[in-house]
Design an enzyme around this catalytic site. Sequence first.
Site, short mmCIF file in Angstrom:
data_model
loop_
_atom_site.label_atom_id
_atom_site.label_comp_id
_atom_site.label_asym_id
_atom_site.label_seq_id
_atom_site.Cartn_x
_atom_site.Cartn_y
_atom_site.Cartn_z
N SER A 123 42.77 43.14 42.51
CA SER A 123 43.17 42.39 42.77
C SER A 123 44.81 43.05 42.84
O SER A 123 45.75 43.31 42.29
CB SER A 123 43.54 41.16 41.71
OG SER A 123 44.97 39.74 42.96
N TYR B 255 45.25 35.69 34.02
CA TYR B 255 44.95 36.32 35.06
C TYR B 255 45.24 37.92 35.01
O TYR B 255 44.28 37.89 35.54
CB TYR B 255 44.87 35.72 36.30
CG TYR B 255 44.05 35.55 37.48
CD1 TYR B 255 42.14 35.75 37.79
CD2 TYR B 255 44.80 36.54 38.27
CE1 TYR B 255 41.76 36.00 38.49
CE2 TYR B 255 44.19 37.15 39.38
CZ TYR B 255 43.02 37.21 39.44
OH TYR B 255 42.47 37.56 40.75
N LYS C 63 42.88 41.64 35.70
CA LYS C 63 42.84 42.61 36.72
C LYS C 63 43.68 43.98 36.67
O LYS C 63 43.02 44.61 37.17
CB LYS C 63 43.95 41.86 38.11
CG LYS C 63 42.43 40.41 38.58
CD LYS C 63 41.45 41.18 39.22
CE LYS C 63 40.71 39.91 38.34
NZ LYS C 63 39.04 40.89 39.13
P1 NAD Z 1 34.72 32.76 44.06
O1 NAD Z 1 34.90 31.59 42.65
O2 NAD Z 1 34.48 32.05 45.46
O3 NAD Z 1 33.37 33.70 43.05
C1 NAD Z 1 33.36 33.68 42.46
C2 NAD Z 1 32.67 34.35 41.59
O4 NAD Z 1 32.27 34.95 40.81
C3 NAD Z 1 31.10 33.51 42.83
O5 NAD Z 1 29.53 33.43 42.23
C4 NAD Z 1 30.95 32.98 40.79
O6 NAD Z 1 29.82 31.97 40.40
C5 NAD Z 1 30.97 33.88 40.18
N1 NAD Z 1 31.51 33.88 38.72
C6 NAD Z 1 32.52 33.50 38.03
N2 NAD Z 1 32.22 33.94 36.39
C7 NAD Z 1 31.24 33.81 36.42
C8 NAD Z 1 30.47 34.39 34.68
N3 NAD Z 1 31.30 34.68 34.14
N4 NAD Z 1 29.30 35.57 35.05
C9 NAD Z 1 28.71 35.36 36.79
N5 NAD Z 1 29.32 35.16 37.64
C10 NAD Z 1 30.94 34.44 37.80
O7 NAD Z 1 36.06 33.39 44.16
P2 NAD Z 1 36.09 35.03 44.78
O8 NAD Z 1 37.36 35.00 45.07
O9 NAD Z 1 34.99 35.60 45.36
O10 NAD Z 1 35.89 36.25 43.55
C11 NAD Z 1 35.69 37.46 43.44
C12 NAD Z 1 36.53 38.44 43.60
O11 NAD Z 1 37.30 38.67 43.32
C13 NAD Z 1 37.52 37.76 41.16
O12 NAD Z 1 37.26 39.28 40.19
C14 NAD Z 1 38.62 37.65 42.02
O13 NAD Z 1 39.42 37.63 40.89
C15 NAD Z 1 38.95 38.95 43.19
N6 NAD Z 1 39.80 38.62 43.81
C16 NAD Z 1 40.51 37.32 44.52
C17 NAD Z 1 41.57 37.25 45.58
C18 NAD Z 1 41.03 35.80 46.24
O14 NAD Z 1 42.17 35.96 46.51
N7 NAD Z 1 40.29 34.79 46.40
C19 NAD Z 1 42.26 38.18 45.65
C20 NAD Z 1 41.90 39.07 44.54
C21 NAD Z 1 40.93 39.44 43.56
C1 RM4 Z 2 44.55 36.92 44.32
C2 RM4 Z 2 45.69 36.73 43.81
C3 RM4 Z 2 45.61 35.04 45.25
C4 RM4 Z 2 45.27 34.20 44.04
C5 RM4 Z 2 43.68 34.73 43.45
C6 RM4 Z 2 43.10 33.54 42.48
O1 RM4 Z 2 44.24 38.23 42.83
O2 RM4 Z 2 46.74 36.12 42.67
O3 RM4 Z 2 47.24 35.60 45.56
O4 RM4 Z 2 44.91 33.21 44.55
O5 RM4 Z 2 43.99 35.50 42.48
#
Ligand code: NAD
Ligand code: RM4
Length: 253
Positions: free
Chosen positions: A143, A156, A160
Site C-alpha cells: 500500500s 495497519y 503494509k
Molecule cells: P476488500 O475488503 O474489498 O477485499 C479484501 C478481501 O480480502 C476480501 O475478499 C476478503 O474476504 C479477503 N479477506 C479478508 N480477510 C481475510 C482472511 N483472513 N483470509 C482470507 N481472505 C480474507 O478490500 P480491498 O481494498 O480489495 O483490499 C485488498 C488488499 O488491498 C488488502 O491487502 C488491502 O490492504 C490492500 N489495499 C487496499 C487499498 C484500498 O484503498 N482499497 C489501498 C492499498 C492497499
Molecule cells: C490503504 C490506504 C487507503 C485506505 C485503505 C484502507 O492502504 O491507506 O487510503 O483507504 O488502505
Amino acid sequence: MLLDGKSVLVTGASRGIGRAIALACARHGADVALNYLHDRSDAESAVAEIEAMGRRAIAIEGDVADPDSATDFVAQSVHALGRVDVFVSNAGICPFHSFLDMPREVFERTMQVNLHGAYYMVQAAANRMKEQGGGGSIIAISSISALVGGEMQTHYTPTKAGVHSLMQSCAIALGRYGIRCNSILPGTIATDINKEDLSDPKKRTYMETRIPLGRLGQPDDVAGCAVFLASDLARYVTGAALLVDGGLFVNLQ
Ligand code: NAD
Ligand code: RM4
C-alpha cells in the site's frame, strides 16, 4: 494474452482488488485459484465469470491468518490446476481505529491477517514454485501506507511496510530459482475496505482533491499492474515496488 496457460493463485479474491486481479489474469489467458473467507457466493460468482471466459477456476475457503490454510490453498490449487506460476498475496483488513485505545485483539488480528498471512502464503507458494522448477512471479499487495502514516491506521501501516519488505527479502532469497517478487502499492481504491471511512462526503472529497488524477482508484486500475508484474514483460523486475495511486504520494504542495 500476457498470461496464456499460466496458473495464478490469488488470496482474498472474492471481492475488491483481489477479485479484479483474478478476473484480469483470466482475461489474459490464465487459470485461477481464488482463496476466500466466508463469502462463498461472491467467490463462486468470480469462478463463474472466469469459466465463462473459457478458463479454469476454483474457489478454496481459508483464513490466511491460519498457517495451515497456506499449504492447503497451494495443495488444492495444484491438485486442480497443476502448477503455481503466479502468486498474488492480496487478502487484507483495515479496521480503522484510533491509536491510544487500540484494542489488543484488533491490533493482533490485523497483524495475523495482513503480515503473518502473507508470509505463510508466500512461503508455501515459493516452495511449490521451487519444486516444480521454471521460476515464477510473486506479487504482494502492499500500500501507499507502506510509505506514509495514517492516524487511524497505526496497526495497519506497519503490516503494509512489512509485506513490501517481505518482497524485497524474498527477491533475494528466491532469485536463484528464477522467482521474481514485487509489491504493488495502491493508493486509495474504492472498495469495501474503506467504504465506511469514505462515506463521509467531506473526507471523500478531500481525498479526491489530493489525487492529481482527480479520482479515487478502481480495483481494475490495480489489476492491470498485477498482470504486468505477473507477465514476462516484467521478466527482469524483482524486488521492486509499483505505486498505483493516481499521483497521491507525490502531491505535497
Ligand atoms: P476488500 O475488503 O474489498 O477485499 C479484501 C478481501 O480480502 C476480501 O475478499 C476478503 O474476504 C479477503 N479477506 C479478508 N480477510 C481475510 C482472511 N483472513 N483470509 C482470507 N481472505 C480474507 O478490500 P480491498 O481494498 O480489495 O483490499 C485488498 C488488499 O488491498 C488488502 O491487502 C488491502 O490492504 C490492500 N489495499 C487496499 C487499498 C484500498 O484503498 N482499497 C489501498 C492499498 C492497499
Ligand atoms: C490503504 C490506504 C487507503 C485506505 C485503505 C484502507 O492502504 O491507506 O487510503 O483507504 O488502505
